[in-house]
Design an enzyme around this catalytic site. Structure first.
Site, PDB file in Angstrom:
ATOM      1  N   ASP A  37    -107.950  -3.443  -6.047  1.00  0.00           N
ATOM      2  CA  ASP A  37    -108.460  -3.835  -4.718  1.00  0.00           C
ATOM      3  C   ASP A  37    -109.973  -3.858  -4.730  1.00  0.00           C
ATOM      4  O   ASP A  37    -110.595  -4.718  -4.100  1.00  0.00           O
ATOM      5  CB  ASP A  37    -108.104  -2.818  -3.618  1.00  0.00           C
ATOM      6  CG  ASP A  37    -106.641  -2.515  -3.519  1.00  0.00           C
ATOM      7  OD1 ASP A  37    -105.840  -3.390  -3.851  1.00  0.00           O
ATOM      8  OD2 ASP A  37    -106.309  -1.384  -3.094  1.00  0.00           O
TER       9      ASP A  37
ATOM     10  N   HIS B 183    -106.375   0.844  -4.507  1.00  0.00           N
ATOM     11  CA  HIS B 183    -105.883   0.566  -5.865  1.00  0.00           C
ATOM     12  C   HIS B 183    -107.100   0.108  -6.665  1.00  0.00           C
ATOM     13  O   HIS B 183    -107.986  -0.558  -6.118  1.00  0.00           O
ATOM     14  CB  HIS B 183    -104.896  -0.600  -5.914  1.00  0.00           C
ATOM     15  CG  HIS B 183    -103.657  -0.458  -5.096  1.00  0.00           C
ATOM     16  ND1 HIS B 183    -103.608  -0.760  -3.773  1.00  0.00           N
ATOM     17  CD2 HIS B 183    -102.396  -0.088  -5.449  1.00  0.00           C
ATOM     18  CE1 HIS B 183    -102.382  -0.575  -3.318  1.00  0.00           C
ATOM     19  NE2 HIS B 183    -101.621  -0.161  -4.309  1.00  0.00           N
TER      20      HIS B 183
HETATM   21  C1  XUL Z   1     -96.270  -0.954  -1.176  1.00  0.00           C
HETATM   22  C2  XUL Z   1     -97.126   0.206  -0.873  1.00  0.00           C
HETATM   23  C3  XUL Z   1     -98.302   0.409  -1.750  1.00  0.00           C
HETATM   24  C4  XUL Z   1     -98.634   1.831  -2.020  1.00  0.00           C
HETATM   25  C5  XUL Z   1     -99.720   2.039  -3.028  1.00  0.00           C
HETATM   26  O1  XUL Z   1     -95.184  -1.101  -0.343  1.00  0.00           O
HETATM   27  O2  XUL Z   1     -96.886   0.918   0.073  1.00  0.00           O
HETATM   28  O3  XUL Z   1     -99.381  -0.242  -1.188  1.00  0.00           O
HETATM   29  O4  XUL Z   1     -99.009   2.499  -0.852  1.00  0.00           O
HETATM   30  O5  XUL Z   1     -99.485   1.382  -4.212  1.00  0.00           O
END
Ligand code: XUL
Ligand code: CO
Length: 437
Positions: free
Chosen positions: A104, A101
């Protein structure tokens, strides 16, 4: 440069007899399964958020994980150092991909402009490291759920200002993903849902989500980003009801909003079980609609009702995944991303290696078992035979749609009763699967 995991060697394949806990017993990246090297078939990816940002906090307790390289601050220096940690880890593990993300990898600044500048600084370092190590970006995504501004949602917020902010953030995240050669871009709608219909215009929110996705697609096209867009279904948590509930709900949204082919699915095991489905059900639902793009590999706990994101170790589970994935010859341009975290009690850095090694070995075993079953035609042959009444006679006419209710009524009035039922042999097949494991 200083090493962050000085005691950990490059993880190698040592074979099933090895007792070395820092070696693969089943994942030999160059072993060929159904015509592909395992590294190309499985396309393993490390999740930046859990592995490099996880702290071990839970709703009841503080951070537990020992991460000596992390000063706990939101500084750019700390974020840059983390990039070095990440690439050392991923390289030693031998995973070809990673996922992140935006938040992150890079902290937020005082304004969107400052945030974007910080993101660019970190992206530059990520790009250098990718070049140096050959590790690639499987997918990027934007975190549209942590910041308080997203309290009512992002693309489905009741506040147009927040919709605009989310659009700007996703624009930038797609651009950085493109710059880093990402193969996919993920949309997981953590706050895209509701807690209460008394205050929610569901129709309007869903229309806004469709508008948002078309804007994202337009922008991706305009910058030449060819990566696959993926929705990641999840039924709940953090909202009570998420709009990306499960594969079928997402496919319905995609189909009804002109997004066929534009958006496929990233299926996560723990999300499947939270939705009351098996992972195999979700994978097959996506696959038969030509929408199985990628997977987030993890597992929930049978006795806990939330998204525990544990590493996958159950070979039944990985075999079932691979039985579906092999039907479409793999996931490329997607892959198998370990959206999984070590338990807060597993606080040593080395636990990160044990966890990923276990997950990679479990999937390698699943792939090999599934390939053997497919080679022997155990399930395929059974299933094909089970539907053979549609290969000729009245069944063939039904499949060709050359008969209607009137003809079928006549057919049955003449016969008087339906014949031909045979045993489904569930237990017999379950026993055969156990033989292969
Ligand atoms: C949350 C989840 C996230 C997604 C990306 O449950 O799985 O981390 O993978 O936003
Ligand atoms: Co996920």
């Amino acid at each position: 440069m200083a090493e962050f995991f000085p005691d950990i060697p490059k993880i190698e394949y040592a074979g099933p007899k090895s007792k070395n806990p820092l070696a693969f017993k089943h994942y030999d990246p160059d072993e060929v399964v159904e015509g592909q090297k395992l590294k190309d078939l499985l396309r393993f990816s490390v999740a930046y958020w859990h592995t490099f940002r996880g702290t071990g906090t839970d709703p009841f307790g503080a951070a537990t994980l020992s991460r000596p390289w992390d000063d706990g601050s939101n500084s750019v220096d700390n974020a840059l150092r983390r990039v070095d940690v990440a690439f050392e880890f991923i390289t030693k593990l031998g995973a070809p991909f990673y996922c992140f993300h935006d938040r992150d990898v890079a902290p937020e600044g005082d304004s969107l402009k400052a945030t974007n500048q910080i993101f660019d600084t970190i992206a530059k370092r990520l790009k250098e490291k990718q070049k140096q190590t050959g590790v690639k970006l499987l997918w990027g995504t934007a975190n549209l759920f942590s910041h308080p501004r997203f309290m009512h949602g992002a693309a489905t917020s009741c506040n147009a200002e927040v919709f605009a902010f989310a659009a700007a953030q996703v624009k930038k995240a797609i651009e950085v993903t493109h710059e880093l050669g990402g193969s996919n871009y993920v949309f997981w709608g953590g706050r895209e849902g509701y807690h209460n219909l008394y205050n929610t215009d569901m129709k309007r929110e869903l229309d806004h989500l469709a508008t948002f996705m078309h804007m994202a697609h337009e922008h991706a096209k305009s910058i030449g980003f060819k990566g696959q867009f993926l929705f990641e279904p999840k039924p709940k948590e953090p909202t009570k009801h998420q709009y990306d509930f499960d594969a079928a709900t997402c496919l319905n949204f995609i189909g009804r909003n002109g997004l066929d082919g534009i958006v496929k699915l990233n299926i996560e095991t723990n999300h499947a079980t939270l939705a009351g489905h098996t992972m195999m059900h979700e994978l097959e639902t996506a696959r038969i609609h030509n929408a199985l793009g990628s997977i987030d590999a993890n597992t929930g706990d049978m006795l806990l009702g939330w998204d525990t994101d544990q590493f996958p170790t159950d070979i039944y589970g990985t075999t079932q995944c691979m039985l579906v994935i092999l039907k479409q010859k793999g996931l490329k341009p997607g892959g198998i991303n370990f959206d999984a975290k070590v338990r807060r009690e597993s606080f040593d850095p080395v636990d990160l290696f044990y966890a990923h090694i276990g997950g990679m070995d479990a999937f390698a075993r699943g792939a090999k078992i599934a390939a053997r079953m497919r080679k022997d035609g155990v399930l395929d042959g059974f299933v094909k035979n089970r539907y053979r009444s549609f290969d000729s006679g009245i069944g063939k006419k039904i499949d060709k749609r050359s008969v209607g209710f009137a003809e079928l009524e006549k057919y049955m009035l003449d016969k008087g009763e339906a014949a031909g039922n045979e045993s489904g042999r569930q237990e017999f097949l379950e026993n055969i699967i156990n033989d292969y494991l």
